[in-house]
Enzyme design. Structure first.
Site, PDB file in Angstrom:
ATOM      1  N   HIS A   7      18.940 -47.087 -24.519  1.00  0.00           N
ATOM      2  CA  HIS A   7      19.997 -47.619 -25.077  1.00  0.00           C
ATOM      3  C   HIS A   7      21.175 -46.888 -24.614  1.00  0.00           C
ATOM      4  CE1 HIS A   7      18.930 -43.897 -27.810  1.00  0.00           C
ATOM      5  NE2 HIS A   7      20.125 -43.630 -27.787  1.00  0.00           N
ATOM      6  N   HIS A  79      27.108 -41.832 -24.770  1.00  0.00           N
ATOM      7  CA  HIS A  79      25.703 -41.256 -24.091  1.00  0.00           C
ATOM      8  C   HIS A  79      24.830 -42.450 -23.719  1.00  0.00           C
ATOM      9  CE1 HIS A  79      23.523 -41.124 -28.235  1.00  0.00           C
ATOM     10  NE2 HIS A  79      22.691 -41.306 -27.407  1.00  0.00           N
ATOM     11  N   GLU A 130      20.861 -38.618 -22.865  1.00  0.00           N
ATOM     12  CA  GLU A 130      19.594 -38.166 -23.831  1.00  0.00           C
ATOM     13  C   GLU A 130      18.263 -38.831 -23.289  1.00  0.00           C
ATOM     14  OE1 GLU A 130      19.764 -40.771 -27.294  1.00  0.00           O
ATOM     15  OE2 GLU A 130      18.482 -39.310 -28.587  1.00  0.00           O
TER      16      GLU A 130
HETATM   17 CO    CO Z   1      20.925 -41.990 -28.622  1.00  0.00          CO
END
Ligand code: CO
Length: 134
Positions: A7, A79, A130
């Site tokens: 994502h 992020h 991440e």
């Molecule tokens: Co995230």
């Protein structure tokens, strides 16, 4: 080492209007807001054919995105999340390469119920990364 883009997370002060932009203006499939008190954010997931967008609004006093929104009051990309096969192997590889893992440096259960770590933007072209175990 990294696999699919899981994502892209976008921080906002107003998740209702951010969700409306994605639902109404961009015509995407958008979830209801989900408060995640353990993570200090409320999330909305936008489902795209090949990935997800995660809209984040601060929740509570110590939200991890509060500082970002002070610097970026109108919101922005917070992020990107890449999938890895083995989070512990990924952490070992990142440490060996000299990358900085934020917080304790150990994987924690993330907003999707899977182990994650965050890599400091200073080592990655100014972008917070991440890593999430598949
Ligand atoms: Co995230």
């Amino acid at each position: 080492m990294i696999g699919r883009l899981n994502h892209v997370a976008i921080a906002t002060r107003d998740i209702a209007s951010a969700a409306a932009v994605y639902r109404q203006t961009l015509g995407a499939q958008v979830s209801d807001p989900v408060p995640q008190p353990d993570h200090g954010v409320t999330t909305v997931f936008v489902d795209l054919p090949n990935t997800k967008i995660e809209l984040l609004e601060p929740l509570g006093a110590n939200s991890p995105i509060a500082k970002f929104l002070e610097k970026n009051p109108s919101g922005g990309v917070h992020h990107v999340c890449y999938e890895v096969d083995d989070i512990h192997a990924a952490v070992a590889q990142m440490k060996a390469k000299g990358a900085t893992i934020t917080g304790s440096g150990e994987p924690k259960i993330g907003a999707h119920g899977k182990p994650v770590v965050f890599l400091h933007p200073k080592d990655f072209v100014g972008t917070l990364i991440e890593l999430e175990q598949r």
